[in-house]
Design an enzyme around this catalytic site. Sequence first.
Site, mmCIF file in Angstrom:
data_model
loop_
_atom_site.group_PDB
_atom_site.id
_atom_site.type_symbol
_atom_site.label_atom_id
_atom_site.label_comp_id
_atom_site.label_asym_id
_atom_site.label_seq_id
_atom_site.Cartn_x
_atom_site.Cartn_y
_atom_site.Cartn_z
ATOM 1 N N ASP A 168 41.659 -19.243 14.817
ATOM 2 C CA ASP A 168 42.962 -19.168 14.147
ATOM 3 C C ASP A 168 42.810 -18.931 12.653
ATOM 4 O OD1 ASP A 168 45.823 -21.373 13.703
ATOM 5 O OD2 ASP A 168 45.689 -19.196 13.948
ATOM 6 N N LYS B 229 43.515 -17.471 9.297
ATOM 7 C CA LYS B 229 44.617 -16.739 8.644
ATOM 8 C C LYS B 229 44.759 -17.297 7.237
ATOM 9 C CE LYS B 229 47.729 -19.923 11.012
ATOM 10 N NZ LYS B 229 48.639 -20.096 12.137
ATOM 11 N N ASP C 214 41.941 -26.275 9.478
ATOM 12 C CA ASP C 214 42.740 -26.107 10.696
ATOM 13 C C ASP C 214 41.917 -25.641 11.889
ATOM 14 O OD1 ASP C 214 46.254 -25.217 10.510
ATOM 15 O OD2 ASP C 214 45.133 -26.906 11.344
ATOM 16 N N THR D 118 39.202 -17.812 41.563
ATOM 17 C CA THR D 118 39.276 -16.497 42.220
ATOM 18 C C THR D 118 38.931 -15.438 41.172
ATOM 19 O OG1 THR D 118 41.605 -16.614 41.631
ATOM 20 C CG2 THR D 118 41.029 -17.036 43.954
#
Length: 326
Positions: free
Chosen positions: A142, A144, A163, A182
């Site tokens: 994340d 930014k 963060d 699967t």
Amino acid sequence: NLMSDDQSSLPRALQDKYVLTRRIGTGVCGEVRLAFERSTCTKLAVKIINKKNFQSEGTATRNAETEIQILQRVDHPCLIKTEDFYQTEDSYYIVLELMEGGELFHRVKSQQQLNEGVAKLYFYQMLCAVQYLHRNGIIHRDLKPENILLSSNEDTCLIKVTDFNQSRILEEAALMRTLCGTPSYLAPEVFTHASTTGYGLAVDAWSLGVLLFVCLSGYAPFHESFSENSVKEQIIRGEFTMVPSKWRRVSNQAKDVVRKLLVVDPTQRMSVDEALQHPWLQDQQMLQTAHSLMYPEGEDAPPAAAPSDAPVAASMEAESSTGERF
Ligand SMILES: COc1ccc(CNC(=O)c2ccc3nccnc3c2)cc1
């Protein structure tokens, strides 16, 4: 407000040691408040994470380690440090060093765009921080401008990445669990183990490309107003535009770094390690400045290939006249 019920809902031990005052930041999982340590009057930041919306992030898949434990485990000059930690049944309270320069986001906005030398200094520090995370098997996921904090209001300053609550430990166990399900919906690269690991780390390299683009130009590469395609489509197509008026004074080498990070195919994207070797960052002046910010007085700096005739070595010899080794 703080002086009414909130104050009382704070852990007793936290209140005994710190005074919490105004809010200085907000994140997806909570808020950051300015705090003062009672005994020393030191300024600190206290990040308050509300457990319920933190848990709702589907963190069940993540192993026991959460953001807090990641924060406590990592140690790098460009990663925010946890000073203290408390929790109640509904919140976490993480005491952090206060970054007086605030978010990179506000710095870029207030200066329209950063000058190239400053952008290079900040970008180099981000690369070092993310390289450290990757070497410790952690993907930030994340990155930014709001998650990059500045240590002072000076252009030449230390930056720290924060963060980690979206970060992911690169665990083999998760991959094994995935392969037990699967397989029919799984992408080919999930099976080719190497690219799975590479794939995970490469998401941070892409985000660093977006961060560098914003620092150099002052605007985001993918934005709904740039094309009739949605931002998601622009990203999937790697469709970004370097507006001439904003990129005129930016060097070709800097543009080359951006272009090699904003590559759609994660296996073709430049890695953090490769970015650190890019010619744009072989700038001795910037490296010298960055290292003096990251390792003041040269304390615990990673061993560099010091020239053999370094005068320091001589004085060290002189000081150790009593024969003991440093
Ligand atoms: C003296 O009072 C202040 C001085 C400077 C500022 C600017 N800093 C901030 O706004 C800020 C925001 C989030 C953060 N998260 C973790 C650590 N430090 C942080 C600092 C905020 C308050």
